[in-house]
Design a protein around this motif. Structure first.
Motif, PDB file in Angstrom:
ATOM      1  N   PHE A 146       0.859  -1.188   0.000  1.00 55.32           N
ATOM      2  CA  PHE A 146       0.000   0.000   0.000  1.00 55.32           C
ATOM      3  C   PHE A 146       0.892   1.234   0.000  1.00 55.32           C
ATOM      4  CE2 PHE A 146      -2.233  -3.407   2.210  1.00 55.32           C
ATOM      5  CZ  PHE A 146      -3.466  -3.418   1.568  1.00 55.32           C
ATOM      6  N   PHE A 147       0.873   1.992  -1.087  1.00 59.83           N
ATOM      7  CA  PHE A 147       1.783   3.129  -1.170  1.00 59.83           C
ATOM      8  C   PHE A 147       1.269   4.138  -2.185  1.00 59.83           C
ATOM      9  CE2 PHE A 147       5.893   5.234  -2.268  1.00 59.83           C
ATOM     10  CZ  PHE A 147       6.244   5.615  -0.976  1.00 59.83           C
ATOM     11  N   ALA A 148       1.429   5.409  -1.833  1.00 57.93           N
ATOM     12  CA  ALA A 148       1.064   6.497  -2.743  1.00 57.93           C
ATOM     13  C   ALA A 148       2.162   7.547  -2.722  1.00 57.93           C
ATOM     14  CB  ALA A 148      -0.271   7.118  -2.323  1.00 57.93           C
ATOM     15  N   HIS A 149       2.492   8.078  -3.877  1.00 59.11           N
ATOM     16  CA  HIS A 149       3.481   9.157  -3.989  1.00 59.11           C
ATOM     17  C   HIS A 149       3.215   9.876  -5.315  1.00 59.11           C
ATOM     18  CE1 HIS A 149       7.309  11.251  -4.538  1.00 59.11           C
ATOM     19  NE2 HIS A 149       7.505  11.097  -3.235  1.00 59.11           N
ATOM     20  N   PRO A 150       3.331  11.193  -5.347  1.00 58.32           N
ATOM     21  CA  PRO A 150       3.055  11.930  -6.585  1.00 58.32           C
ATOM     22  C   PRO A 150       3.840  11.435  -7.797  1.00 58.32           C
ATOM     23  CG  PRO A 150       3.268  13.440  -4.732  1.00 58.32           C
ATOM     24  CD  PRO A 150       3.639  12.091  -4.210  1.00 58.32           C
ATOM     25  N   ALA A 151       5.091  11.018  -7.581  1.00 63.72           N
ATOM     26  CA  ALA A 151       5.904  10.550  -8.712  1.00 63.72           C
ATOM     27  C   ALA A 151       5.343   9.264  -9.304  1.00 63.72           C
ATOM     28  CB  ALA A 151       7.351  10.338  -8.262  1.00 63.72           C
ATOM     29  N   LEU A 152       4.777   8.404  -8.464  1.00 64.12           N
ATOM     30  CA  LEU A 152       4.167   7.167  -8.956  1.00 64.12           C
ATOM     31  C   LEU A 152       2.820   7.455  -9.605  1.00 64.12           C
ATOM     32  CD1 LEU A 152       5.004   4.801  -5.961  1.00 64.12           C
ATOM     33  CD2 LEU A 152       6.210   4.988  -8.144  1.00 64.12           C
ATOM     34  N   ASP A 153       2.047   8.351  -8.988  1.00 60.81           N
ATOM     35  CA  ASP A 153       0.741   8.698  -9.557  1.00 60.81           C
ATOM     36  C   ASP A 153       0.879   9.260 -10.967  1.00 60.81           C
ATOM     37  OD1 ASP A 153      -0.322   7.925  -7.184  1.00 60.81           O
ATOM     38  OD2 ASP A 153      -1.308   9.824  -6.715  1.00 60.81           O
ATOM     39  N   ALA A 154       1.980   9.978 -11.217  1.00 60.42           N
ATOM     40  CA  ALA A 154       2.186  10.615 -12.521  1.00 60.42           C
ATOM     41  C   ALA A 154       2.320   9.593 -13.651  1.00 60.42           C
ATOM     42  CB  ALA A 154       3.429  11.501 -12.468  1.00 60.42           C
ATOM     43  N   LYS A 231      -7.444   7.901   3.554  1.00 58.40           N
ATOM     44  CA  LYS A 231      -7.750   8.766   2.430  1.00 58.40           C
ATOM     45  C   LYS A 231      -6.521   8.911   1.534  1.00 58.40           C
ATOM     46  CE  LYS A 231     -11.130  11.455   5.059  1.00 58.40           C
ATOM     47  NZ  LYS A 231     -11.459  12.799   5.603  1.00 58.40           N
ATOM     48  N   ARG A 232      -6.767   9.018   0.233  1.00 57.67           N
ATOM     49  CA  ARG A 232      -5.645   9.064  -0.703  1.00 57.67           C
ATOM     50  C   ARG A 232      -4.738  10.260  -0.473  1.00 57.67           C
ATOM     51  NH1 ARG A 232      -3.506   8.486  -5.511  1.00 57.67           N
ATOM     52  NH2 ARG A 232      -4.224  10.477  -6.327  1.00 57.67           N
ATOM     53  N   GLN A 233      -5.327  11.386  -0.126  1.00 56.38           N
ATOM     54  CA  GLN A 233      -4.481  12.559   0.114  1.00 56.38           C
ATOM     55  C   GLN A 233      -3.578  12.354   1.328  1.00 56.38           C
ATOM     56  OE1 GLN A 233      -7.830  12.554  -0.051  1.00 56.38           O
ATOM     57  NE2 GLN A 233      -8.770  14.036   1.359  1.00 56.38           N
ATOM     58  N   ASP A 234      -4.085  11.639   2.322  1.00 53.29           N
ATOM     59  CA  ASP A 234      -3.247  11.322   3.488  1.00 53.29           C
ATOM     60  C   ASP A 234      -2.154  10.320   3.109  1.00 53.29           C
ATOM     61  OD1 ASP A 234      -4.839  12.987   5.007  1.00 53.29           O
ATOM     62  OD2 ASP A 234      -6.107  11.368   5.762  1.00 53.29           O
ATOM     63  N   ALA A 235      -2.511   9.365   2.256  1.00 53.18           N
ATOM     64  CA  ALA A 235      -1.523   8.381   1.804  1.00 53.18           C
ATOM     65  C   ALA A 235      -0.419   9.052   0.988  1.00 53.18           C
ATOM     66  CB  ALA A 235      -2.209   7.295   0.984  1.00 53.18           C
ATOM     67  N   LEU A 236      -0.783  10.032   0.168  1.00 51.52           N
ATOM     68  CA  LEU A 236       0.220  10.763  -0.607  1.00 51.52           C
ATOM     69  C   LEU A 236       1.164  11.529   0.308  1.00 51.52           C
ATOM     70  CD1 LEU A 236      -2.033  12.060  -3.517  1.00 51.52           C
ATOM     71  CD2 LEU A 236       0.003  10.620  -3.784  1.00 51.52           C
ATOM     72  N   ALA A 237       0.603  12.187   1.321  1.00 51.70           N
ATOM     73  CA  ALA A 237       1.449  12.918   2.268  1.00 51.70           C
ATOM     74  C   ALA A 237       2.373  11.967   3.004  1.00 51.70           C
ATOM     75  CB  ALA A 237       0.573  13.689   3.254  1.00 51.70           C
ATOM     76  N   PRO A 275      -3.394  -0.473   9.575  1.00 49.89           N
ATOM     77  CA  PRO A 275      -3.884  -1.762   9.047  1.00 49.89           C
ATOM     78  C   PRO A 275      -5.092  -1.628   8.135  1.00 49.89           C
ATOM     79  CG  PRO A 275      -4.721  -1.416  11.255  1.00 49.89           C
ATOM     80  CD  PRO A 275      -3.858  -0.221  10.945  1.00 49.89           C
ATOM     81  N   VAL A 276      -5.052  -0.655   7.208  1.00 50.68           N
ATOM     82  CA  VAL A 276      -6.191  -0.445   6.312  1.00 50.68           C
ATOM     83  C   VAL A 276      -5.697  -0.179   4.895  1.00 50.68           C
ATOM     84  CG1 VAL A 276      -7.802   0.416   8.070  1.00 50.68           C
ATOM     85  CG2 VAL A 276      -6.210   2.006   6.967  1.00 50.68           C
ATOM     86  N   ALA A 277      -6.627  -0.307   3.951  1.00 48.88           N
ATOM     87  CA  ALA A 277      -6.330   0.000   2.556  1.00 48.88           C
ATOM     88  C   ALA A 277      -6.435   1.510   2.327  1.00 48.88           C
ATOM     89  CB  ALA A 277      -7.294  -0.759   1.647  1.00 48.88           C
ATOM     90  N   ILE A 278      -6.167   1.918   1.097  1.00 46.57           N
ATOM     91  CA  ILE A 278      -6.221   3.331   0.709  1.00 46.57           C
ATOM     92  C   ILE A 278      -7.461   3.546  -0.147  1.00 46.57           C
ATOM     93  CG2 ILE A 278      -5.059   5.178  -0.563  1.00 46.57           C
ATOM     94  CD1 ILE A 278      -2.397   3.679   0.042  1.00 46.57           C
ATOM     95  N   ALA A 279      -8.328   4.431   0.270  1.00 45.30           N
ATOM     96  CA  ALA A 279      -9.558   4.688  -0.473  1.00 45.30           C
ATOM     97  C   ALA A 279      -9.353   5.820  -1.472  1.00 45.30           C
ATOM     98  CB  ALA A 279     -10.690   5.047   0.488  1.00 45.30           C
ATOM     99  N   GLY A 280      -9.811   5.590  -2.707  1.00 47.52           N
ATOM    100  CA  GLY A 280      -9.754   6.652  -3.702  1.00 47.52           C
ATOM    101  C   GLY A 280      -9.004   6.301  -4.974  1.00 47.52           C
ATOM    102  N   ASP A 281      -8.438   5.084  -5.040  1.00 45.45           N
ATOM    103  CA  ASP A 281      -7.763   4.694  -6.278  1.00 45.45           C
ATOM    104  C   ASP A 281      -8.704   3.837  -7.129  1.00 45.45           C
ATOM    105  OD1 ASP A 281      -7.731   2.226  -5.008  1.00 45.45           O
ATOM    106  OD2 ASP A 281      -5.664   1.761  -5.586  1.00 45.45           O
ATOM    107  N   ARG A 282      -8.171   3.276  -8.216  1.00 50.71           N
ATOM    108  CA  ARG A 282      -9.002   2.476  -9.122  1.00 50.71           C
ATOM    109  C   ARG A 282      -9.437   1.157  -8.494  1.00 50.71           C
ATOM    110  NH1 ARG A 282      -7.917  -0.899 -13.786  1.00 50.71           N
ATOM    111  NH2 ARG A 282      -5.696  -0.792 -13.347  1.00 50.71           N
ATOM    112  N   VAL A 283      -8.648   0.664  -7.557  1.00 53.73           N
ATOM    113  CA  VAL A 283      -8.958  -0.605  -6.917  1.00 53.73           C
ATOM    114  C   VAL A 283     -10.080  -0.441  -5.897  1.00 53.73           C
ATOM    115  CG1 VAL A 283      -7.994  -2.597  -5.712  1.00 53.73           C
ATOM    116  CG2 VAL A 283      -6.519  -1.191  -7.168  1.00 53.73           C
TER     117      VAL A 283
END
Length: 505
Positions: A146-154, A231-237, A275-283
């Motif tokens: 489970f990971f989010a980062h602006p460089a990956l989102d791009a 939340k996705r914005q929290d995951a990005l931060a 211990p949770v998933a990230i809400a807001g992506d395609r999955v």
């Protein structure tokens, strides 16, 4: 005879397995390409087919994790750790049955940070011996999963971003089941997914994911917690903070993928995923709780329940259930008086454990079966309150988080590191047979048209009027009974007050 050679053909190539006490066993089967190098933090890719017969008699790698923590609290030693971890295991009683057998796919728990499908409590041999094909799997854990980062989102087109790689791994494993399980005697049209804790949350997430539609047909959720998805914005931060921790101020995708795979599990707690998933992506476009609250989950049968002392896991992570009662006494004495009247409990510690249990686990079970009813598809609710005979002095408040697993899997004869000095008894094993029979009946018989499950006690599907819960154990003793309106007022109150209670912490 044990460990006899056996050969099976799959879409990707031939496998050599073994026979263990009459059960066909295949271990360490790759269900997707290794998610390493340029494939880190990407959708699972297909396995490269092989020409020679592949050995499938040894467990595959588990995802990077804290080994000692898994041994202590996750069910045992996860084995060899690697970023190359997308492997599954299959147990089958018959490769060419007269009729295809129901398939049960186990998704292990461990807070999305520890665990493996090879652990002793998850051994599929006992259930397979009773007429099902069992699959267990490994998937990416922690920041690898489970990971989010602006460089990956791009790297993604708008609206196509992916952050829940662990859930995609589980979906890839279910796609493997659809392709190949017939070769092991399984019925790809009758697949039950089941899991405990974060494995239970995975089941709920797959019920909520548009990408999982059609890959399974029913689900069992054991002790899933009601924490909100990130939340996705929290995951990005959080992802940016992780990159900063590694000295990457404006990290590129290449720099992130070059970080050592074993460096993520040892990050400071403040940089952990939760211990949770990230809400807001395609999955997972919407949070799980929101999907079920709106009754928009997939229309598949669902069994869900929790244990009588789930507060045990909160205590393990340093959460003091008594503190909530103390805070209520100080800030909301009238609310505390109402809660005490519903629980008929005057000891702060005991009351705190029960309130924490029902808020963190019970409210989600109520929400889920209510959502099933609204969706027009059956749901069944259970409550596990059995304690093994040699552990009743230890488990003073009821059944701990995860204690139901060896009963459900019928693995009380398997090695259990944590309870080596408190062996299971014949009575424990007999009760395990009775409990696991309901899981097997669900896998065999449950459909969207079912009104009840057969068994020694008939288990009606839940609806608001009768509000039936099946109890496995009462005050630690062996019993299987149905109960109407079990904890009804408590769970309704806590569901209404959950937001207010969270703010009190």
């Amino acid at each position: 005879m044990k460990n006899e050679p056996l050969r099976i053909h799959t879409a990707e190539g031939a496998l050599r397995g073994a026979i263990d006490e009459g059960i066909f066993v295949f271990k360490g089967i790759p269900y997707a390409a290794p998610p390493v190098g340029a494939l880190r933090w990407r959708t699972p890719k297909p396995v490269t087919p092989w020409k020679e017969v592949r050995d499938a008699t040894h467990w595959g790698n588990a995802s990077w994790q804290h080994r000692e923590q898994c041994v202590l609290a996750g069910g045992g030693d996860p084995g060899h750790l690697s970023e190359d971890c997308l492997y599954l295991n299959v147990w089958s009683p018959e490769i060419q049955p007269s009729r295809p057998l129901p398939v049960m796919v186990w998704i292990h728990g461990g807070g999305f940070t520890i665990g493996a499908g090879s652990l002793h409590p998850y051994n599929g041999k006992a259930l397979a011996a009773r007429g099902v094909v069992v699959v267990t799997l490994n998937y990416r854990l922690g920041h690898l999963g489970f990971f989010a980062h602006p460089a990956l989102d791009a790297e993604y087109p708008s609206g196509e971003v992916v952050n829940n790689f662990a859930l995609l791994d589980q979906i890839a494993a279910l796609q493997w089941v659809q392709r190949n399980i017939a070769s092991f005697g399984g019925d790809r049209r009758n697949v039950t997914i089941f899991g405990e804790s974060s494995g239970g949350r995975s089941v709920l997430s797959l019920f909520a994911s548009p990408l999982a539609a059609g890959l399974f047909h029913k689900g069992i959720v054991q002790s899933a917690y009601s924490l909100p998805d990130k939340k996705r914005q929290d995951a990005l931060a959080s992802g940016v903070a992780v990159a900063h921790h590694f000295g990457l101020e404006n990290a590129s995708a290449e720099e992130l993928r070059a970080l050592p795979a074993d460096s993520f599990w040892s990050l400071p707690v403040r940089l952990g995923n939760g211990p949770v998933a990230i809400a807001g992506d395609r999955v997972l476009p919407k949070p799980v709780v929101e999907v079920f609250a709106a009754a928009r989950q997939h229309r598949y049968p669902l069994m869900i329940g929790y244990n009588s002392d789930e507060a045990s896991v909160l205590e393990y992570f340093g959460v003091d259930p008594t503190a909530t009662i103390t805070t209520l006494r100080q800030r909301r004495p009238l609310l505390l008086k109402l809660i005490k009247s519903l629980y008929d409990e005057h000891d702060d510690h005991r009351l705190g454990r029960k309130v924490a249990r029902d808020m963190a686990f019970g409210t989600l079970t109520w929400l889920a079966v209510h959502a099933q009813h609204q969706r027009g598809v059956p749901g069944w609710r259970y409550y596990f309150d059995y304690v093994s005979e040699n552990s009743r002095d230890l488990c003073r408040y009821g059944s701990w988080h995860g204690n139901e697993i060896p009963y459900v899997m019928d693995t009380l004869t398997a090695e259990n590191v944590q309870m080596a000095d408190r062996p299971f008894t014949d009575n424990d094993r007999q009760f395990a047979r009775r409990i696991s029979e309901y899981w097997l009946r669900f896998a065999h018989d449950a459909s969207e048209f079912s009104h009840q499950l057969q068994g020694e006690v008939i288990w009606p599907a839940w609806h608001p009027g009768a509000d039936v819960t099946l109890r496995f154990g009462i005050k630690g003793e062996a019993a299987i009974v149905t109960q109407h309106r079990f904890m009804r007022l408590r769970l309704r109150l806590l569901r209404l007050l959950m937001r207010a209670m969270v703010k009190l912490k």
